[in-house]
Every structure is written in C-alpha cells, then in structure tokens.
Scaffold this motif. Structure first.
Motif, PDB file in Angstrom:
ATOM      1  N   ALA A 298      73.355  76.253  27.865  1.00  0.00           N
ATOM      2  CA  ALA A 298      73.683  74.879  28.253  1.00  0.00           C
ATOM      3  C   ALA A 298      72.827  74.452  29.426  1.00  0.00           C
ATOM      4  N   THR A 299      72.444  73.175  29.409  1.00  0.00           N
ATOM      5  CA  THR A 299      71.712  72.569  30.516  1.00  0.00           C
ATOM      6  C   THR A 299      72.399  71.266  30.911  1.00  0.00           C
ATOM      7  N   ALA A 300      72.213  70.890  32.173  1.00  0.00           N
ATOM      8  CA  ALA A 300      72.696  69.606  32.693  1.00  0.00           C
ATOM      9  C   ALA A 300      71.505  68.905  33.318  1.00  0.00           C
ATOM     10  N   ASN A 301      71.100  67.782  32.730  1.00  0.00           N
ATOM     11  CA  ASN A 301      69.861  67.103  33.137  1.00  0.00           C
ATOM     12  C   ASN A 301      68.696  68.085  33.177  1.00  0.00           C
ATOM     13  N   GLY A 302      68.676  68.997  32.218  1.00  0.00           N
ATOM     14  CA  GLY A 302      67.604  69.986  32.103  1.00  0.00           C
ATOM     15  C   GLY A 302      67.775  71.216  32.963  1.00  0.00           C
ATOM     16  N   VAL A 303      68.805  71.261  33.815  1.00  0.00           N
ATOM     17  CA  VAL A 303      69.050  72.414  34.694  1.00  0.00           C
ATOM     18  C   VAL A 303      69.990  73.374  33.989  1.00  0.00           C
ATOM     19  N   ARG A 304      69.603  74.635  33.967  1.00  0.00           N
ATOM     20  CA  ARG A 304      70.382  75.622  33.246  1.00  0.00           C
ATOM     21  C   ARG A 304      71.671  75.975  34.007  1.00  0.00           C
ATOM     22  N   MET A 305      72.701  76.368  33.245  1.00  0.00           N
ATOM     23  CA  MET A 305      73.976  76.749  33.851  1.00  0.00           C
ATOM     24  C   MET A 305      73.773  77.847  34.900  1.00  0.00           C
ATOM     25  N   GLY A 306      74.631  77.798  35.927  1.00  0.00           N
ATOM     26  CA  GLY A 306      74.567  78.766  37.003  1.00  0.00           C
ATOM     27  C   GLY A 306      73.739  78.321  38.184  1.00  0.00           C
ATOM     28  N   ALA A 307      73.074  77.186  38.070  1.00  0.00           N
ATOM     29  CA  ALA A 307      72.124  76.753  39.095  1.00  0.00           C
ATOM     30  C   ALA A 307      72.621  75.512  39.833  1.00  0.00           C
ATOM     31  N   VAL A 308      71.876  75.152  40.856  1.00  0.00           N
ATOM     32  CA  VAL A 308      72.152  73.931  41.621  1.00  0.00           C
ATOM     33  C   VAL A 308      71.654  72.722  40.842  1.00  0.00           C
ATOM     34  N   LEU A 309      72.499  71.704  40.730  1.00  0.00           N
ATOM     35  CA  LEU A 309      72.139  70.442  40.099  1.00  0.00           C
ATOM     36  C   LEU A 309      71.861  69.442  41.216  1.00  0.00           C
ATOM     37  N   PRO A 310      70.599  69.062  41.430  1.00  0.00           N
ATOM     38  CA  PRO A 310      70.256  68.202  42.566  1.00  0.00           C
ATOM     39  C   PRO A 310      70.708  66.760  42.325  1.00  0.00           C
ATOM     40  N   LEU A 311      71.970  66.515  42.605  1.00  0.00           N
ATOM     41  CA  LEU A 311      72.568  65.228  42.279  1.00  0.00           C
ATOM     42  C   LEU A 311      73.756  64.987  43.201  1.00  0.00           C
ATOM     43  N   THR A 312      73.916  63.777  43.656  1.00  0.00           N
ATOM     44  CA  THR A 312      75.135  63.396  44.374  1.00  0.00           C
ATOM     45  C   THR A 312      75.995  62.456  43.539  1.00  0.00           C
ATOM     46  N   ARG A 313      75.336  61.631  42.713  1.00  0.00           N
ATOM     47  CA  ARG A 313      76.084  60.691  41.893  1.00  0.00           C
ATOM     48  C   ARG A 313      75.194  60.176  40.783  1.00  0.00           C
ATOM     49  N   GLY A 314      75.757  60.089  39.562  1.00  0.00           N
ATOM     50  CA  GLY A 314      74.991  59.527  38.464  1.00  0.00           C
ATOM     51  C   GLY A 314      75.369  60.144  37.129  1.00  0.00           C
ATOM     52  N   ASP A 315      74.773  59.641  36.068  1.00  0.00           N
ATOM     53  CA  ASP A 315      75.007  60.164  34.725  1.00  0.00           C
ATOM     54  C   ASP A 315      74.301  61.506  34.563  1.00  0.00           C
ATOM     55  N   VAL A 316      74.997  62.435  33.958  1.00  0.00           N
ATOM     56  CA  VAL A 316      74.443  63.766  33.687  1.00  0.00           C
ATOM     57  C   VAL A 316      74.530  64.009  32.191  1.00  0.00           C
ATOM     58  N   THR A 317      73.392  64.345  31.588  1.00  0.00           N
ATOM     59  CA  THR A 317      73.353  64.661  30.169  1.00  0.00           C
ATOM     60  C   THR A 317      73.385  66.166  29.989  1.00  0.00           C
ATOM     61  N   PHE A 318      74.416  66.638  29.319  1.00  0.00           N
ATOM     62  CA  PHE A 318      74.563  68.053  28.992  1.00  0.00           C
ATOM     63  C   PHE A 318      74.036  68.301  27.582  1.00  0.00           C
TER      64      PHE A 318
END
Length: 409
Positions: A298-318
């Motif tokens: 799984a990824t969130a905005n291209g970031v793989r699970m287990g990692a930091v997602l550089p985001l404070t607010r906004g839409d995230v595509t999983f």
C-alpha cells in the motif's frame, strides 16, 4: 454501517466508496520450491482440512525494487515454556512455507522457565545452521517477559537481557537503545501494565519497530476493551511510538509454521538475507496478517506504508494491492481507514474491494485530527471475536493491517 467519526472533522461517505482504479493481477505460476524468496508465488499453510497450496505472487503491483517474504518472528521451544525440541523448529517453519523465522524464547528472572546463557548460545547456533542467505532467513531473538508490564521481543542482538538486568520498562529501553537491535510490543493489552501504558521514550522510538496486531488467532485491535481498556493500537500510536504492525504465531507447541490461521508478517525485502530483513524491519516495510499466502502492499500519495507522509492537510490517494492467489480472486473484502480517536480508532472511510485487484481511493486527512493512519483489511461476513464499541466498523473479522503512515509537516 455506522461510522465513528466525531473526532475526525470529516463527514463519512457511507458504503458507496470512492474507488477509482481496479485492475486484475496477472497469472500466478510456481517457479521454485515454496518457502524460498526465489519462488514466484508465496505458499499457503496447511490446515486441519486443507492441504498446503499456492498463494499470491511475490511481486507488488504498485511498487518496484522489493519482493514479498512471509515471516514468523515469535516462537518458543523447550528452552523456555514451549513443548518442542528447538532443533526441529527452523526446519518446521521452512517446510510450512515461511521465508523468515525467529526463535524468541523467554528471558525471565533467574532463567525460571526462560533462557540460560547456554541456551541463548544454542539458539544462535541453530539459527546459523538453518540460515540460507537468499532462500531462508533464520533469526535468533528473545522475549523479555514481565508478568505485569508485558512482553517485548528483541531481535538482531549479540546478547540478551532478563528481569535481573532490566527490571523496568526504562531499564529495558536503555538496554535496547544500546544493543544495536530492534524490538516490538507483544500481545499488547494482555498484561495489566501495558508497557507503563505505552509511556513514550523518544530515544528508543526508532528501534521499537513492531506492535503485534495478530497473535496466534487473536486480533488485538480491541484487546481489553471489555474490561475498560482503550484500543492498544490507539494507545501506542497516540503516545508517539512509530511501530509497524506485525502478526505472529507465538507458537508454544511443536507445530511451528502450521496450521492455517496463525498470525504472520509480510515483509518487503530487497533480498532474503538477515541484513535486508533487518533493513525492512527498520523501515516498517511490512504488514500484519493471519492469512498465509497473502500479499498486501500500500502507498499513500506514493509513500509506502511504514513511512512519514509529508502532509499536514489535504487529499491523500491510497493505492492498495491485495491478493492471495487464484482461490481468492473476486473475494469481497473491505478496507477500513483507521485514524486516531481517544479510545478506539475513528473510521472516516470504508472501501468495498475485491481480492486480486489493485484499488485506489482518496481520503482527506488533517494532522490536527491526529498524526497517523492505518489501513485494516476485513471480511464483513465474519465477526471480530474481540469487538470494540457497539456498531464500530472494525467489529468484523480482521484479515490484515498495513503498517501506519505518520503525518509530518
């Protein structure tokens, strides 16, 4: 379905979900012996009425550069309170189709039903003899065991510690921090002290890489809820820890790796070696399940699970890649998006999916609602044997958990 959403600030979308992409995976063929990372497919464990079979392909449909291996990182033998000959354990787990296996006998006060120095040395010798770089990774570990505070598994250390040396969580954390190894919280919520209620210690955030969500056949999302405790997942992550999520068998008998239904961990590795398994553990590049042969990436905005997602607010595509081979293609399941709550996870979104497909969907996230997000895969046709609040979306049967993403500016 009723959604708990009061603390998210978002309006749940109900059961019609924002599913954007669905693509069926490719044909699966077995190219090598099961239990090796060179096999094109994973293997499925045998059960009481079921022969071992072929699971999902080891290749992710959404990321590149790693391959899937299945691990069981929590097992016991006669060297502590288990029943089995330790000389047989690693071979049994390899025969069961596991690619990575650890022996983690208890360390206790004065070695009572726990490891002695000679047994610790023997565990290392057995692991070294079974280790087959590129094919099968055998690991020595131990389980620090306190009857009130809880149990912690530790891997990749040259030594072990017990209750005489490390009689408190603070002393254990000091030891782990200087050991060079990694560790995880075991069956969280079972012991009344719950690791000093998950009191956060920033200096050991990085080596505390795991939180067991499946132990044996149990889902620990709501363990202790009936006696007034909060969700262990929520308590741990809200405290500030950043573990990945694991599944383990915690085998105490002689059936290491068998049968179907025990917890296990799917690791995404560059090679099936101790060095690369450790690297995947440190990166939290793994998922928890109790289903053999399962692939979850799984990824969130291209970031793989287990990692930091550089985001404070906004839409995230999983994007979620879930498969278990031909027998599961088209099987209806759910993805539940778990976010912080005060006692139980908040679920702002539930996505209906089918196994054997890649699914993408978008959810708005805001760090003011909490700094972590987890995806839980569930089967809505079966109940959760350890349910949480009435009508909670996660009161169904858990199949798998991704490791969390951690929102950070």
């Amino acid at each position: 379905m009723t959604h708990t959403h009061a603390e998210t600030g978002h309006t749940p979308t109900g059961t019609s979900r924002r599913t954007l992409i669905a693509a069926v995976g490719g044909l699966l063929t077995l190219a090598a012996a099961p239990g090796t990372a060179h096999a094109v497919t994973t293997s499925r464990a045998a059960g009481p009425n079921q022969a071992a079979g072929t699971g999902a392909s080891r290749a992710s449909q959404i990321t590149q550069g790693t391959t899937l291996v299945h691990a069981d990182l929590h097992n016991h033998t006669l060297m502590s309170d288990g029943d089995g000959d330790p000389a047989l354990a690693f071979a049994s787990m390899r025969e069961a189709g596991l690619d990575v296996a650890a022996l983690t006998d208890h360390s206790t006060l004065f070695s009572i039903e726990g490891l002695s120095r000679s047994e610790w040395d023997r565990t290392g010798q057995l692991a070294d003899a079974a280790d087959d770089p590129g094919q099968y990774t055998a690991i020595r570990g131990f389980e620090w065991s306190h009857p009130l505070l809880g149990h912690v598994n530790v891997w990749f250390t040259g030594n072990y510690t017990d209750l005489l040396q490390s009689s408190s969580m603070s002393r254990l954390y000091d030891w782990i921090g200087s050991s060079g190894g990694v560790a995880g919280f075991n069956h969280p919520g079972r012991e009344v002290g719950r690791f000093d209620n998950f009191r956060y210690v920033a200096g050991v955030r990085e080596p505390m890489i795991g939180l067991e969500m499946f132990n044996r056949g149990d889902d620990y999302l709501f363990d202790g809820w009936g006696s007034g405790q909060t969700s262990p997942l929520v308590a741990c992550l809200n405290a500030g820890w950043r573990p990945g999520l694991t599944g383990v068998s915690d085998e105490h008998g002689t059936n290491w790796g068998f049968p179907e239904g025990k917890g296990r961990t799917g690791l995404w590795v560059t090679q099936n070696t101790r060095q690369e398994v450790l690297a995947a553990m440190r990166a939290r590049r793994f998922f928890a399940t109790r289903v053999s042969g399962l692939r979850l990436d799984a990824t969130a905005n291209g970031v793989r699970m287990g990692a930091v997602l550089p985001l404070t607010r906004g839409d995230v595509t999983f994007s979620v890649d879930l498969d278990r081979g031909p027998d599961w293609v088209g099987r209806p399941l759910r993805i539940q998006v778990l976010r912080p709550g005060s006692d139980a996870p908040v679920v702002p979104e539930v996505v209906e999916i089918e196994a054997g497909r890649v699914t993408s969907f978008t959810v708005p996230l805001d760090i003011t609602d909490g700094h972590w997000v987890v995806l839980r895969i569930s089967d809505p046709t079966q109940p959760n044997a350890s349910p949480g609040p009435a009508n909670h979306p996660c009161n169904d049967w858990g199949v798998a958990y991704t490791s969390p993403w951690f929102l950070q500016p």
